[in-house]
Every structure is written in structure tokens, then in C-alpha cells.
Scaffold this motif. Sequence first.
Motif, mmCIF file in Angstrom:
data_model
loop_
_atom_site.group_PDB
_atom_site.id
_atom_site.type_symbol
_atom_site.label_atom_id
_atom_site.label_comp_id
_atom_site.label_asym_id
_atom_site.label_seq_id
_atom_site.Cartn_x
_atom_site.Cartn_y
_atom_site.Cartn_z
ATOM 1 N N ASN B 294 0.824 -1.219 0.000
ATOM 2 C CA ASN B 294 0.000 0.000 0.000
ATOM 3 C C ASN B 294 0.851 1.258 0.000
ATOM 4 O O ASN B 294 0.538 2.242 -0.673
ATOM 5 C CB ASN B 294 -0.923 0.018 1.228
ATOM 6 C CG ASN B 294 -1.912 -1.139 1.239
ATOM 7 O OD1 ASN B 294 -2.320 -1.593 2.295
ATOM 8 N ND2 ASN B 294 -2.292 -1.635 0.068
ATOM 9 N N GLY B 298 1.168 3.733 -3.012
ATOM 10 C CA GLY B 298 0.736 5.096 -2.683
ATOM 11 C C GLY B 298 1.662 6.151 -3.242
ATOM 12 O O GLY B 298 1.223 7.099 -3.898
ATOM 13 N N TYR B 303 -2.418 6.155 -5.218
ATOM 14 C CA TYR B 303 -3.495 5.321 -4.678
ATOM 15 C C TYR B 303 -2.890 4.152 -3.896
ATOM 16 O O TYR B 303 -1.838 3.643 -4.271
ATOM 17 C CB TYR B 303 -4.363 4.770 -5.813
ATOM 18 C CG TYR B 303 -4.885 5.817 -6.761
ATOM 19 C CD1 TYR B 303 -5.743 6.814 -6.310
ATOM 20 C CD2 TYR B 303 -4.525 5.809 -8.109
ATOM 21 C CE1 TYR B 303 -6.238 7.781 -7.190
ATOM 22 C CE2 TYR B 303 -5.011 6.765 -8.992
ATOM 23 C CZ TYR B 303 -5.870 7.747 -8.525
ATOM 24 O OH TYR B 303 -6.355 8.693 -9.381
ATOM 25 N N PRO B 304 -3.596 3.681 -2.857
ATOM 26 C CA PRO B 304 -2.966 2.676 -2.000
ATOM 27 C C PRO B 304 -2.891 1.274 -2.604
ATOM 28 O O PRO B 304 -2.010 0.491 -2.254
ATOM 29 C CB PRO B 304 -3.862 2.664 -0.752
ATOM 30 C CG PRO B 304 -5.189 3.183 -1.215
ATOM 31 C CD PRO B 304 -4.880 4.153 -2.315
#
Lengths: 553, 425
Positions: B294, B298, B303-304
Motif C-alpha cells: 500500500n 501510494g 493510490y494505495p
Amino acid sequence: MLIKLTGGKVYDPASGVAGLIQNVYFKDGRIIDKPGDQPVDKEYDCHGKVVMSGAIDMHTHIGGGKGNIARTMLPEDHRQDPVPRTNITRSGNGHAMPSTYVTGYRYAEMGYTAGFEPAVLPINARQAHMEMADIPILDKGGYVMLGSDDYFLRMLTAKKDQKAINDYVAFTINAAKAIGVKVVNPGGINAFKFNQRKLDLDEQNVHYGVTPRQILQVLATAVKELGISHPLHVHGCNLGVPGNMQTTLDTIQGIGGLPLHLTHIQFHSYGTEGDFKFSSGAAQIAEAVNKNKNITIDVGQILFGQTVTASGDNMRQHANHKFANPNKWVVMDIECDAGCGVVPFKYQDQNFVNALQWAIGLETFLLVDDPWRIFLTTDHPNGAPFTSYPHLIRLLMDRTFRNEVLATIHPEAQKMTTLASINREYTLDEIAIMTRAGAAKLIGLKERGGLAPGYWADITIYTDNVNREAMFSKPDYVFKDGELVVVDGKVVKTKWGTTHIAKPNYDASVEKDLKDYFDRYLTMKLGNFKISDDEITEDERGSLTVHPTKTAI
Amino acid sequence: MAVITEVPSPFCGVGTDDLSIQVDGIALKVVAYGCAVNTPAFEQAIGDSNPRLAGKSVSLEVAVTQAATLLAQTKQPVIGGCATDVHGMRALLSLADRCGAVIDNMGFNAARNNFLALQDSGWMNTTLAEVKNRCDLLLVVGTDLEAIVPRFFERYLWNEAMFLDDSRQRQVIYLGKPPSGNASTSPNGQKAQVLACDDSALPEVVGVLRALVKGQPIRADKAGGIAVADLQSIADKLKAAKYGVVTWGAGALGINSHAELIVQTVSEMIKDINKGTRCSGLPLAGKEGDLTANQVCGWTTGYPARVRFSKGYPEYDPYLYDTHRMLANGEADALVWVNAFNVKAVPPESELPTIVIGRSGMTFAKEPDVFIPVGTPGIDHAGHAYRTDNVVAIRLLKLRESGLPSTGEVLSAIEAEVQGVQHAN
């Protein structure tokens, strides 16, 4: 390969050159003297163009946990600005807190070749370096945060002498692979963990009985005595609080001539005059800066639009959460070390406070006389994303444009600023000082930020244009370490920059106490806390560049 | 034979780094501070280290070429698992970007409960050392803590604290799932207070607790079988504590649909408590590379997790880009499975061309088209991994000379060959 830049107008404040038509030669990554009869391999016609060294952002949040919280919290912001991959560049996304690759590309495409993360938590330093390792093209580095960590505050309470503090500071710079030291809301992040909601300069931490003034004094002394080039980097008390101008003036007066860098000073220059009890303190702050040569500042200009604020100052970020737009926010306490707060903001020109913040930043730029002691920042992304720098440069260089924008902001804010009466327009030489030579000098980067023989060939070439925003948005060429990386404002080649660090000396016995403290109270072993050189270099694209300190290892 | 001390673990999620491990050739033995999670994970035997094509042993070069050949023919492969170290994730994301793949890490259905709350309203959280030194009240929501993190209480609660005179006096309250053992019992004999309810009643219970913290009147006497008066006493204790901590395991809440609303309710309650005193959340999610995936995703994409690259830029959808869903709906045309930590974490069954980059020793009901055994970060090669509190990255060590390649090396080699094929076309 010998490269010649022919006939450009050169601005190299590090050498005292301000707008002379000169040729620049470089070879194997370095600027060289005019060669004898050696043939030139490649020549760039720079007639009608402006030649500067690559720009250096001395305060930009480009690496570390709070930035990644900001990224993952704001998918809707990324969706507005997708960046497709190309044959030579990776995909990503931009706007307020861009992905790492896009950060590198967009900085380079504006002519920047280095950026420094100002808030590296010791315990989160690995992350800061890992993120920055994924920022292409740029050189990078960080200032390690101290002053709210329990170990340091315990030392103050125990009345440890300055030598012991110096050893701890030097140890931490080495362990975190930093080039400077920062303090954020001195002691305030810690006080928030004891449920204090504000901490004035002379107010005591309820547990330790220590004041921010003491913390500043001790840390500024340590930085000076260790011979760290960059003065203590200070995010002061009371960020964003109306009336905090007085705190800032007291901070300047109280430091007794020690070198101090006051960062994003715009957020610390507020008075309480007027119907809204919010006014500009820029004139008083600028006067104090002009008078006290030990003080340097960067502005932290705000520009209108959506952004996100990411700060180590969890106390003030918590207080400001009610302004979150969109309404979501994160505040964290971190590892008896520090904290962070992430609050999205939308600065609006029809909001009185935001409009006046905008004017206060510009007043500060224009009222501080010495461009060697003031630096161009938006405190990316806190005041605005770094991509707004060309717009900011135009506001500084073009009085007509500035007054046009001024005429559109909240009318009460227009009445509360002296901006319209300030005639000053920044010159290209002054911009080059603020964004190149001055920044390199402030951080202590040797062989960067100038165009003299022996310097690294980080060079930006712009087409001279009276529209300075257009000019600074799209350089014709950018060279990084002598390699052409940008043409006409687009990346044409990617490479990896180095990580700038300092290695001040310390008495190894400092680790004995620290080991005991880590074993008793922290959740990681001291040996595992220290970042080793190979963590930066093992992927074969990172490298370390050590800059001199008075007491280097 | 040598014993390596202060070894950090990527397996347990809390970044335990006090293990002592005896190394005898390629055999490892945890000789101090092992636990039910870490000891078997470190001691797992190495297994077959040869790559295989449909079960047939081949050289690494041949396997890499075959993987690249398969991938070069795809339009939207899905890369699942994503259980590796930081450098492995870097290589994985680079390959995904080049191939127009969808990436999805294993634990994301659990972690999503946290991320959706973060992305909708945020939170006030803390980290393990703050818990250890400041926490005077721990509220455990819906989670059997010691089953997830066996050494949590020993390391972070029943241990010396900087700001408590007697750390044994800390209060522990369980809400929802009761504890499976006695780890939460204080060394002074004080047992945890348990307000048990069915997992499915948890949304109602935390909703009422939040209302009570806000001082809202509650007309019912019971919520989820728990007396409202008892919930009121928890609300009072949270407000009276100096540094309360509320913890939950994102995966443990998953029996409820939209369990992110439980996380959100708890997180908003914590914000409310902070109007008066201090209180923080401690989401426990992620081991074996979940949070590492994640984090790297990220900073690389914004975005994770669950990112699709097939349009040329990253797109995020926490539901649509679920590996299992995509396979079930025929939305992927190949499966790449990456898990360098756990031999039991095998890929989902699929008829699609399948490439597995897995921890050496992984076995399959159906042999994949390509299997490349890799080393484990923190055992076979150095690396970095994130801890459950999502702030601290630990430095993983190389403990032995196994000759196994790292995930990063294998994925980078595959990408280089995919690039070659793309250029040739």
C-alpha cells in the motif's frame, strides 16, 4: 563529451555574474573553463536565452509518511490530473501531492534540479529516503526533525550540557541521513500528547517544564557548534494564529544572534487589527529580518485553489481541522518522536483571510531587502503545489500583473494590504539568487547552484520572455549533471540524482544511553534505527554526497 | 553456525526486531523471542529452488523469458498477491505500468475497511511506541488481538512505560469479540473487562457508543445484547483517560458488509473524545507485505492499492480491481501471483495463463505455466517492510546465502524482456 552553450545571457550570482553574455562549457558532468583547441562535441545556440544553474527548492514536502497519507487520502484530487506513461517516463498523477515520478518530472520541467524535504522524522527517515529514491532526475536531501522527541526533552529536563545535546543532534543527523535540522512547533508536538492545545514561546510543557524558547536556543546552538551549514530550520510556535507576528518577532529577538532559518514565515506573520481581527504583520517581520543578519526566511506563499496541508505540527493541524476542505483530515502522534497532521485546504480569493494571506506572502517577498536571505517557497503542498512557482515568479517580477490580480481578491483584504503601493519588481538576478545561489549557500551544497568551473553542470536555459510565468514554465533545455534531461519543457531523458547529507562528528558514547532508552521505551532496536549507507545505494541508482561540516566524521 | 541477534521480522506486522536466529547453512532456528507467527515463518524449509514451466524444471533465464513472452501477449493481466518488500513492489509496479496490468495486494479486502474510512473522513491515530509509553486505557474493538499479534500485550502494554507510574494499572476493555487467551490479563492479575457481542452486532454497538460519547440520549436499554449502561461506562472511561487508545483489526471486522463504517464510526468517536482529552486509534492491518504494498503503491501512483494501468495511467477502484472478482468475471487475460513470504498463500484457481513468483517451497494443486521460486525478504536478501502502524519501515536483513533471487530481481528481468518484445513489435 564537451558541450558549449553559446551566447546566452548568464545569471550566476554565485560568481557575481548578472546578465552577461557568456559561453558556458561543460564536460563529464562538470562546468569547465573555456577549453583550448579541444573540439566541441555539441553546441547549443543560446542567443536570446537566459542561462542559470538548475533551481533548488530548499523547502518542499516530497518525501515522508505525511505526504503519503495526503496522497492516499485524496483519490479525487488525483483523478483530476492523470499522467500517462511514455516511452521514457512512468505514469502517475499530479496536482496537490503528486506521485514521486511525476514530482521529479514536473520539477525538472520547470528547471529545478534539487529539492529538500524539510520534515524528516527520525523514525520515519527510511520512508522519506525511500520515497525520494523514487523521484527521478532531482537531487534531494532532508532536514531531520528534533525538539518534540521525548529523548531530547528528557535531556533538557535532566539539565544535560550543550556538548551532550550536540552529540545527540549529530548522532541523529547521521542516523537519519540528513543535511540539516528542523524544529516544528518547538516542543508543541510533544505538548499536544499531554493534551496541551497551544504552546507560546515562553509556555512550559506540562510534563517536562521546558519552553519553546529553551528548545530553540539549545538546538540553534547545537547546529552552530557542530558546524552544520544550514541554520536551525524553524517552523515556529502558533502557526496560523492571528497575532502570531509577535511570537515571530520575539523568536527573532530572543535567539541572541544565533543563525536561524524561519520557514514559511507567511503563516507566522499575522496581526489582529481590523474588523476581522486579522491583519498583515509582514512589514514588521520584514523590518526585523532586514535588521537581523542572522535570520533567513522562506515565505510559504499561498496561491488560490485546492491543495492539502501536511505538517509535523499535529497541535496546530488539529486546531485547523475545522477548515478542512474537503472535510476529512488526519492527525497522528508518532513513536515518542514527533507527529503529523494532514488537512486538505482550498484557498479562496473571495475569502478574506485567504486573500490577505496571499497578500501577506507577497508583501514579505517585496519588503525583505536581501535576496540572499529569503527563499521562494509555497511550502509545497501547504501554500500551493510547487507547480505554481512560475505564476509566483510572475507576481514578484511584474507589478502590473500583480496589481491586476490584487484587484480581484476580497475587497476588505485589498484594504488591509499595502501591496498596491509597493513598486518593487524582482529582477532575474534576484530570482536566480533566491532559487539557486542563495539556496545552495543556505543548505551548504558545494559545487551546486552555480556555473563556475568545477561546479556540477545542473543548468537551465529559458527563452527570455516578458511573461515570466510562460518563461519559467517551460525551459528550452535543462541539464542535470551535464546530461540533457528536458527540452522545451518536456522530459527527454531520465536519470537519478544524488542524496545530499552531512556527517557531523559525535562522541560514540552517546549511543550507550540511547541504546538503553531504545531498549526500555521504544519499539525498535537502536541498531535497526540507524540507516546504513547501503540502504540508499544498494539499488544501484541512489548515491550519497557528503557536504562538509566543521566537525565531519 | 552463527546466531544473529536483533533480527527484524516482516511476518508479524508489528516489526518485532528482537529475535535471535541461529543460522546453520540454509537452516534457520529462532532461538529467542519467537512466537506462533514468526517462528514457523522463519524456520520454513527452503524447498525446491528451481524454476518450473508447467511443472518441468528449467533455468531461471528460460523461466523469465517464458514469463515475458506470456505477458507480452496480454492486454490486461492482473498481478495479485503483491506480498514482497519495498524493492520488490517497485519492480512490480514498474512491470504493471509497462504491461497495462491491474495490481491487487492480498490483504486489501481487510485493509480497505481502513482506507475507505481514511478517504472519506480521516482519523486520529497513534503508533506502537506511543501506546507503550502513554496508553492508560486500551479499548479493543471486534478483534481477538493476541490471535493476530501474539506478543502485543507483552511488548506494548505489560512493559515499562515512560509516562505511567505503574504500567500494570492500565485498563483493557474488549468490545465485541472476547479474547481467546490471557495475554490481556495484567501482571498484577487484573483481567480485561469484556463486553461481548456477536460480530454482526458490532455496527449497532459502536454506533451507540459513539452517540453516548457525544452525549446523545439513547432510549434503548440494550444494544447488540450489551447493556447501554455498560457502554456508558466505557464512554465515561474513554473521556476520563489521559491517553486512551482504540484498536481494531481491519480484517476481523469483515464479517459485516461495509465494515468500513465501523472503522469510520470508531474514528469519528475518537475525534469527538479529543475535544476534551487525548485519544487515538491504532488500526491493525497488514502483515507479510500488505502495508508495504500500500505504501509503495501510494507514492508511485497516488493510490494505495487496486490500481489499473491499462489506460496508460493509474486508475483506482477498491472494488472493481479485486483479483478474484476480475478472474471470476473474465476481465483479466493472465494472472501473475507474487508472494515472497508465505508458501501457503497460493494463487486463486484460474484457467488463465499463470505466472507465480513465490516463496521457495510453494506447492500447487495445479502447476502454473511459470513458477519462479524467490527468496524471502528478511531471510534471503535485505530489504524494507512496513509495520502495522504504517509509519515505521524496518530494515530487513539477509540471514543466509541461499542463492535464491529476490522478487525485485526476477520482476525487473521479466520487465526488461517484455520491453525487448514490445520494441521488436
